[in-house]
Design a protein around this motif. Structure first.
Motif, PDB file in Angstrom:
ATOM      1  N   GLY A 102       8.791  -1.163   7.250  1.00 59.87           N
ATOM      2  CA  GLY A 102      10.101  -1.658   7.613  1.00 59.87           C
ATOM      3  C   GLY A 102      10.860  -2.085   6.374  1.00 59.87           C
ATOM      4  O   GLY A 102      10.542  -1.682   5.250  1.00 59.87           O
ATOM      5  N   HIS A 103      11.856  -2.927   6.591  1.00 57.40           N
ATOM      6  CA  HIS A 103      12.677  -3.475   5.512  1.00 57.40           C
ATOM      7  C   HIS A 103      11.811  -4.405   4.674  1.00 57.40           C
ATOM      8  O   HIS A 103      11.202  -5.338   5.193  1.00 57.40           O
ATOM      9  CB  HIS A 103      13.865  -4.237   6.115  1.00 57.40           C
ATOM     10  CG  HIS A 103      14.707  -4.915   5.105  1.00 57.40           C
ATOM     11  ND1 HIS A 103      15.758  -4.286   4.487  1.00 57.40           N
ATOM     12  CD2 HIS A 103      14.647  -6.165   4.591  1.00 57.40           C
ATOM     13  CE1 HIS A 103      16.322  -5.140   3.639  1.00 57.40           C
ATOM     14  NE2 HIS A 103      15.664  -6.276   3.687  1.00 57.40           N
ATOM     15  N   LEU A 104      11.735  -4.164   3.375  1.00 59.06           N
ATOM     16  CA  LEU A 104      10.834  -4.929   2.504  1.00 59.06           C
ATOM     17  C   LEU A 104      11.397  -6.310   2.180  1.00 59.06           C
ATOM     18  O   LEU A 104      12.480  -6.433   1.624  1.00 59.06           O
ATOM     19  CB  LEU A 104      10.576  -4.160   1.206  1.00 59.06           C
ATOM     20  CG  LEU A 104       9.615  -4.816   0.225  1.00 59.06           C
ATOM     21  CD1 LEU A 104       8.238  -5.016   0.839  1.00 59.06           C
ATOM     22  CD2 LEU A 104       9.519  -3.986  -1.046  1.00 59.06           C
ATOM     23  N   ASN A 105      10.621  -7.333   2.543  1.00 58.66           N
ATOM     24  CA  ASN A 105      10.964  -8.717   2.209  1.00 58.66           C
ATOM     25  C   ASN A 105      10.161  -9.224   1.018  1.00 58.66           C
ATOM     26  O   ASN A 105      10.655 -10.016   0.225  1.00 58.66           O
ATOM     27  CB  ASN A 105      10.713  -9.640   3.402  1.00 58.66           C
ATOM     28  CG  ASN A 105      11.600  -9.325   4.574  1.00 58.66           C
ATOM     29  OD1 ASN A 105      12.745  -8.914   4.404  1.00 58.66           O
ATOM     30  ND2 ASN A 105      11.079  -9.481   5.771  1.00 58.66           N
ATOM     31  N   ARG A 106       8.900  -8.797   0.923  1.00 60.45           N
ATOM     32  CA  ARG A 106       8.056  -9.165  -0.217  1.00 60.45           C
ATOM     33  C   ARG A 106       6.817  -8.289  -0.204  1.00 60.45           C
ATOM     34  O   ARG A 106       6.391  -7.820   0.852  1.00 60.45           O
ATOM     35  CB  ARG A 106       7.665 -10.636  -0.199  1.00 60.45           C
ATOM     36  CG  ARG A 106       6.683 -11.002   0.879  1.00 60.45           C
ATOM     37  CD  ARG A 106       6.203 -12.458   0.785  1.00 60.45           C
ATOM     38  NE  ARG A 106       5.186 -12.685   1.791  1.00 60.45           N
ATOM     39  CZ  ARG A 106       3.890 -12.435   1.644  1.00 60.45           C
ATOM     40  NH1 ARG A 106       3.441 -11.978   0.493  1.00 60.45           N
ATOM     41  NH2 ARG A 106       3.043 -12.655   2.614  1.00 60.45           N
ATOM     42  N   ALA A 107       6.243  -8.093  -1.410  1.00 57.93           N
ATOM     43  CA  ALA A 107       4.993  -7.345  -1.531  1.00 57.93           C
ATOM     44  C   ALA A 107       4.306  -7.753  -2.826  1.00 57.93           C
ATOM     45  O   ALA A 107       4.910  -7.706  -3.900  1.00 57.93           O
ATOM     46  CB  ALA A 107       5.253  -5.842  -1.528  1.00 57.93           C
ATOM     47  N   ARG A 108       3.064  -8.156  -2.726  1.00 60.05           N
ATOM     48  CA  ARG A 108       2.252  -8.582  -3.870  1.00 60.05           C
ATOM     49  C   ARG A 108       1.310  -7.441  -4.261  1.00 60.05           C
ATOM     50  O   ARG A 108       0.553  -6.942  -3.437  1.00 60.05           O
ATOM     51  CB  ARG A 108       1.454  -9.832  -3.507  1.00 60.05           C
ATOM     52  CG  ARG A 108       0.533 -10.319  -4.557  1.00 60.05           C
ATOM     53  CD  ARG A 108       1.016 -11.419  -5.457  1.00 60.05           C
ATOM     54  NE  ARG A 108       1.919 -12.371  -4.858  1.00 60.05           N
ATOM     55  CZ  ARG A 108       2.968 -12.879  -5.507  1.00 60.05           C
ATOM     56  NH1 ARG A 108       3.230 -12.529  -6.745  1.00 60.05           N
ATOM     57  NH2 ARG A 108       3.758 -13.746  -4.930  1.00 60.05           N
TER      58      ARG A 108
END
Length: 139
Positions: A102-108
């Motif tokens: 989906g729409h990216l809010n955060r990714a580590r």
């Protein structure tokens, strides 16, 4: 993170523990990017993606934690009111091959993220649309 610019193309390596959106913003500000397309792949350990509910004009967020491979990360860098703005979507698969996105809010990042940013000469700003409930391209 390290990156190198080749004319209008930036090749970046985002490293373990780093947050992808933070690094996209860092590159865009450092390189004075006003308009670009983004694509990437890699491995992540935590991410939050949203789905926009058009009838309610709001995002619903889904959080994931574990071992995931980025199947696709794509989107744009541009501006809103003349300031940095990124609109990225991401799909990531788990160890069973199930894909969430989906729409990216955060990714580590858990291992590495390889990113290609293609800078487009020009500028496209965004403006909030009351009718749609989103920040849309303003030409």
């Amino acid at each position: 993170m390290e990156y190198r610019r080749f004319e209008n193309t930036i090749i970046a390596r985002i490293d373990k523990g780093e947050e992808i959106l933070d690094k996209v913003k860092e590159i865009a500000l450092k390189e004075n990017i006003k308009l670009a397309s983004v694509q990437a792949l890699g491995a992540i350990s935590q991410f939050t993606v949203g789905v926009f509910k058009t009838d309610e004009k709001k995002y619903l967020a889904n959080e994931f934690e574990g071992a995931f491979e980025i199947v696709s990360l794509t989107g744009t860098i541009n501006t809103m009111d003349g300031e940095f703005y990124a609109h990225l979507h991401m799909s990531a698969g788990d160890e069973k091959g199930q894909v969430f996105g989906g729409h990216l809010n955060r990714a580590r990042v858990s291992a590495t993220c390889e990113m290609v940013i293609t800078v487009i000469p020009g500028n496209v700003d965004r403006k909030y649309s009351e009718e749609i409930g989103l920040n849309l391209f303003q030409f």
